[in-house]
Scaffold this motif. Structure first.
Motif, PDB file in Angstrom:
ATOM      1  N   LEU A  15       9.705   1.014  -1.247  1.00 54.40           N
ATOM      2  CA  LEU A  15      11.332   1.031  -0.887  1.00 54.40           C
ATOM      3  C   LEU A  15      11.370   1.783   0.616  1.00 54.40           C
ATOM      4  N   TYR A  16      12.146   0.628   1.431  1.00 56.07           N
ATOM      5  CA  TYR A  16      12.646   1.244   2.852  1.00 56.07           C
ATOM      6  C   TYR A  16      11.287   1.612   3.736  1.00 56.07           C
ATOM      7  N   PRO A  17      10.675   0.771   3.625  1.00 51.33           N
ATOM      8  CA  PRO A  17       9.305   1.011   4.510  1.00 51.33           C
ATOM      9  C   PRO A  17       9.572   0.948   5.974  1.00 51.33           C
ATOM     10  N   LYS A  18       8.967   1.780   6.759  1.00 50.57           N
ATOM     11  CA  LYS A  18       8.880   2.272   8.251  1.00 50.57           C
ATOM     12  C   LYS A  18      10.224   2.666   8.534  1.00 50.57           C
ATOM     13  N   LEU A  19      10.665   3.671   7.782  1.00 50.72           N
ATOM     14  CA  LEU A  19      11.992   4.289   7.998  1.00 50.72           C
ATOM     15  C   LEU A  19      13.155   3.111   7.972  1.00 50.72           C
ATOM     16  N   ALA A  59      13.084  -0.212   7.772  1.00 48.79           N
ATOM     17  CA  ALA A  59      12.996  -1.296   8.801  1.00 48.79           C
ATOM     18  C   ALA A  59      13.214  -2.455   7.856  1.00 48.79           C
ATOM     19  N   LEU A  60      13.197  -2.424   6.567  1.00 50.91           N
ATOM     20  CA  LEU A  60      13.727  -3.456   5.583  1.00 50.91           C
ATOM     21  C   LEU A  60      13.685  -2.513   4.313  1.00 50.91           C
ATOM     22  N   ASP A  61      14.786  -3.266   3.435  1.00 52.09           N
ATOM     23  CA  ASP A  61      14.934  -2.388   2.303  1.00 52.09           C
ATOM     24  C   ASP A  61      13.875  -2.320   1.309  1.00 52.09           C
ATOM     25  N   LEU A  62      12.871  -3.470   1.092  1.00 52.29           N
ATOM     26  CA  LEU A  62      12.191  -3.260   0.454  1.00 52.29           C
ATOM     27  C   LEU A  62      10.863  -4.488   0.921  1.00 52.29           C
ATOM     28  N   VAL A  63       9.667  -4.105   0.577  1.00 51.66           N
ATOM     29  CA  VAL A  63       8.500  -5.075   0.706  1.00 51.66           C
ATOM     30  C   VAL A  63       7.965  -4.996  -0.835  1.00 51.66           C
ATOM     31  N   ALA A  64       7.737  -6.137  -1.345  1.00 54.71           N
ATOM     32  CA  ALA A  64       7.254  -6.384  -2.560  1.00 54.71           C
ATOM     33  C   ALA A  64       5.839  -7.313  -2.469  1.00 54.71           C
ATOM     34  N   VAL A  65       4.916  -6.898  -3.452  1.00 53.21           N
ATOM     35  CA  VAL A  65       3.768  -7.786  -3.412  1.00 53.21           C
ATOM     36  C   VAL A  65       3.794  -8.325  -4.953  1.00 53.21           C
ATOM     37  N   TRP A  66       3.665  -9.543  -5.050  1.00 55.63           N
ATOM     38  CA  TRP A  66       3.817 -10.060  -6.607  1.00 55.63           C
ATOM     39  C   TRP A  66       2.442 -10.089  -6.948  1.00 55.63           C
ATOM     40  N   GLY A 121       1.661  -7.135  11.897  1.00 57.85           N
ATOM     41  CA  GLY A 121       0.398  -7.866  11.816  1.00 57.85           C
ATOM     42  C   GLY A 121      -0.380  -7.820  10.372  1.00 57.85           C
ATOM     43  N   THR A 122      -0.994  -8.697  10.132  1.00 54.62           N
ATOM     44  CA  THR A 122      -1.456  -8.952   8.986  1.00 54.62           C
ATOM     45  C   THR A 122      -2.438  -7.589   8.421  1.00 54.62           C
ATOM     46  N   ASP A 123      -2.802  -6.871   9.428  1.00 53.90           N
ATOM     47  CA  ASP A 123      -3.494  -5.697   8.864  1.00 53.90           C
ATOM     48  C   ASP A 123      -2.535  -4.417   8.706  1.00 53.90           C
ATOM     49  N   ASP A 124      -1.336  -4.721   9.032  1.00 51.93           N
ATOM     50  CA  ASP A 124      -0.149  -3.792   8.643  1.00 51.93           C
ATOM     51  C   ASP A 124       0.062  -3.572   7.197  1.00 51.93           C
ATOM     52  N   PRO A 125      -0.083  -2.499   6.503  1.00 53.58           N
ATOM     53  CA  PRO A 125      -0.009  -1.978   5.032  1.00 53.58           C
ATOM     54  C   PRO A 125       1.374  -2.596   4.538  1.00 53.58           C
ATOM     55  N   HIS A 126       2.407  -3.006   5.438  1.00 54.26           N
ATOM     56  CA  HIS A 126       3.690  -3.505   4.690  1.00 54.26           C
ATOM     57  C   HIS A 126       3.809  -4.889   5.268  1.00 54.26           C
ATOM     58  N   GLY A 164       4.738  -3.442 -12.966  1.00 48.06           N
ATOM     59  CA  GLY A 164       4.481  -2.915 -11.557  1.00 48.06           C
ATOM     60  C   GLY A 164       4.880  -1.638 -11.462  1.00 48.06           C
ATOM     61  N   GLU A 165       5.392  -1.333 -10.068  1.00 48.45           N
ATOM     62  CA  GLU A 165       5.706  -0.060  -9.734  1.00 48.45           C
ATOM     63  C   GLU A 165       6.637  -0.161  -8.532  1.00 48.45           C
ATOM     64  N   VAL A 166       7.464   1.075  -8.384  1.00 44.21           N
ATOM     65  CA  VAL A 166       8.277   1.258  -7.441  1.00 44.21           C
ATOM     66  C   VAL A 166       8.195   2.445  -6.660  1.00 44.21           C
ATOM     67  N   VAL A 167       7.821   2.404  -5.479  1.00 43.70           N
ATOM     68  CA  VAL A 167       7.049   3.562  -4.591  1.00 43.70           C
ATOM     69  C   VAL A 167       8.032   3.827  -3.478  1.00 43.70           C
ATOM     70  N   CYS A 168       7.806   4.901  -2.937  1.00 39.73           N
ATOM     71  CA  CYS A 168       8.278   5.582  -1.683  1.00 39.73           C
ATOM     72  C   CYS A 168       7.382   5.350  -0.525  1.00 39.73           C
ATOM     73  N   GLY A 169       6.364   4.949  -0.436  1.00 40.91           N
ATOM     74  CA  GLY A 169       5.611   4.732   0.589  1.00 40.91           C
ATOM     75  C   GLY A 169       3.932   5.113   0.108  1.00 40.91           C
ATOM     76  N   PRO A 170       2.978   5.209   1.026  1.00 46.47           N
ATOM     77  CA  PRO A 170       3.377   5.123   2.663  1.00 46.47           C
ATOM     78  C   PRO A 170       3.785   3.494   2.751  1.00 46.47           C
TER      79      PRO A 170
END
Length: 388
Positions: A278-282, A284-291, A321-326, A382-388
């Motif tokens: 949820l809300y990655p990078k303060l 920047a998006l509402d969410l990033v999800a990995v299938w 970038g592809t090496d970014d965790p998000h 799956g799971e819903v997390v707040c980071g990192p």
């Protein structure tokens, strides 16, 4: 009525449309300013300044068009806003604004159409409190190297409209290694006052989960538009008001209510096995999800009735970038299914009007149902997390 301080004289189709939008935004903002969180008050002075400014500009345009103008604020509110659709006013609008048949007040309350047009006008009180608090939390989370703190705060206030005294104390002490957290809770929740209680208790809507102030007749009915039109709205949950705290109204409006569909989507994706941040990078998006199969998506959720107004609010999606965790493979702007079903022109207007979407044609506008269905369900949770 003096017309000497109305503002600039507009000429041409584009200027006439801008003039119409200014009037509509001012009047809508004034109605919402009268409403607060408890319903439109009995007409009395002083009126919300936006309403008076809207009346002045509308009167000038009526004179210019050779039409009768509203006779004061009571006529504007009680007749023009409550009985006359906006397309009958002597104003010009772009066809994509879809104002035909829309009224600003329905049953004495601001319509959803009204609320969205009001959002486009400056709300000073909300900007000072909500905007300043959100910026402060983001700033401090960044300085501490703990961006998940912002997501955690936002998740908490979205889920908790009213806190009893013990719950509030626990909330303040939830992050002991960050002293600022307790201050954020203090600024997010105000004391439950008498006007929002009934019989020593405060109601929490069974639909949106937000607190509801009783009306003048003692009835408790949520004013959130989705709840107001539901025939199957669950009964409210009642919480003892003694020592309780309730989420500040501006945070209800600008954080908790928009956060509800975001959180709902995140949990539906997690139920199919996705890992959702949820809300990655303060934010920047509402969410990033990995299938479950490793495919990743970046998502912004927008629950707006008007695609014309929403188009102005869409920001360019970040590229990482592809090496970014998000990092994500595809970006999606997600709109609730019922919005698209009710307005077949929604996506067309949105993509035509949004500079951000035109600049990034790879960003796809989809319904929440379609995005959830695209996530492969492999039978794992799956799971819903707040980071990192």
């Amino acid at each position: 009525m003096s017309l000497t301080q109305i503002g600039p004289v507009y000429s041409g189709r584009a200027s006439a449309v801008r003039a119409g939008e200014v009037v509509l935004s001012l009047v809508a903002s004034g109605l919402v300013g009268m409403q607060g969180w408890t319903g439109v008050r009995r007409l009395q002075h002083p009126y919300d300044r936006s309403l008076q400014l809207g009346l002045d500009r509308l009167a000038a345009l009526c004179v210019r068009a050779g039409r009768d103008a509203p006779v004061g604020v009571q006529d504007l509110v009680g007749v023009w806003c409550a009985e006359r659709p906006v397309d009958s006013w002597p104003l010009e609008f772009d066809a994509d604004a879809q104002v035909d048949g829309e009224r600003l007040l329905i049953g004495g309350e601001p319509s959803e159409f009204c609320l969205e047009w009001a959002v486009s006008a400056q709300d000073v009180v909300s900007e000072v409190h909500e905007g300043t608090l959100v910026k402060e939390i983001k700033k401090m989370a960044a300085q501490l190297g703990r961006p998940e703190l912002y997501a955690r705060w936002r998740l908490f206030v979205t889920e908790h409209a009213v806190l009893g005294p013990d719950e509030f104390m626990a909330a303040k002490n939830a992050v002991l290694d960050v002293p600022q957290w307790a201050t954020w809770m203090e600024e997010s929740y105000g004391r439950v006052t008498a006007e929002v209680t009934l019989g020593g208790r405060v109601a929490v809507c069974g639909g949106c989960g937000q607190w509801v102030a009783p009306r003048a007749d003692g009835r408790v009915r949520c004013g959130v538009w989705r709840c107001a039109r539901r025939a199957d709205l669950p009964e409210p949950v009642w919480v003892e008001a003694q020592g309780a705290r309730r989420l500040e109204p501006e945070l209800v409006r600008f954080v908790a209510l928009p956060g509800a569909p975001e959180l709902d989507l995140a949990r539906r994706l997690a139920a199919r096995g996705a890992r959702v941040v949820l809300y990655p990078k303060l934010d920047a998006l509402d969410l990033v999800a990995v299938w479950p199969n490793g495919f990743s998506v970046g998502v912004d959720v927008k629950d707006w009735r008007s695609p014309y107004l929403l188009a102005r609010r869409i920001k360019t999606f970040p590229t990482w970038g592809t090496d970014d965790p998000h990092a994500y493979s595809r970006g999606f702007l997600v709109v609730p299914h019922d919005r698209l079903r009710a307005n077949r022109s929604y996506v067309k207007i949105l993509t035509r009007r949004s500079e951000a979407l035109r600049a990034q044609p790879q960003i796809e506008v989809v319904s929440d149902r379609d995005l959830v269905a695209s996530c492969p369900d492999l039978g794992t949770l799956g799971e819903v997390v707040c980071g990192p």
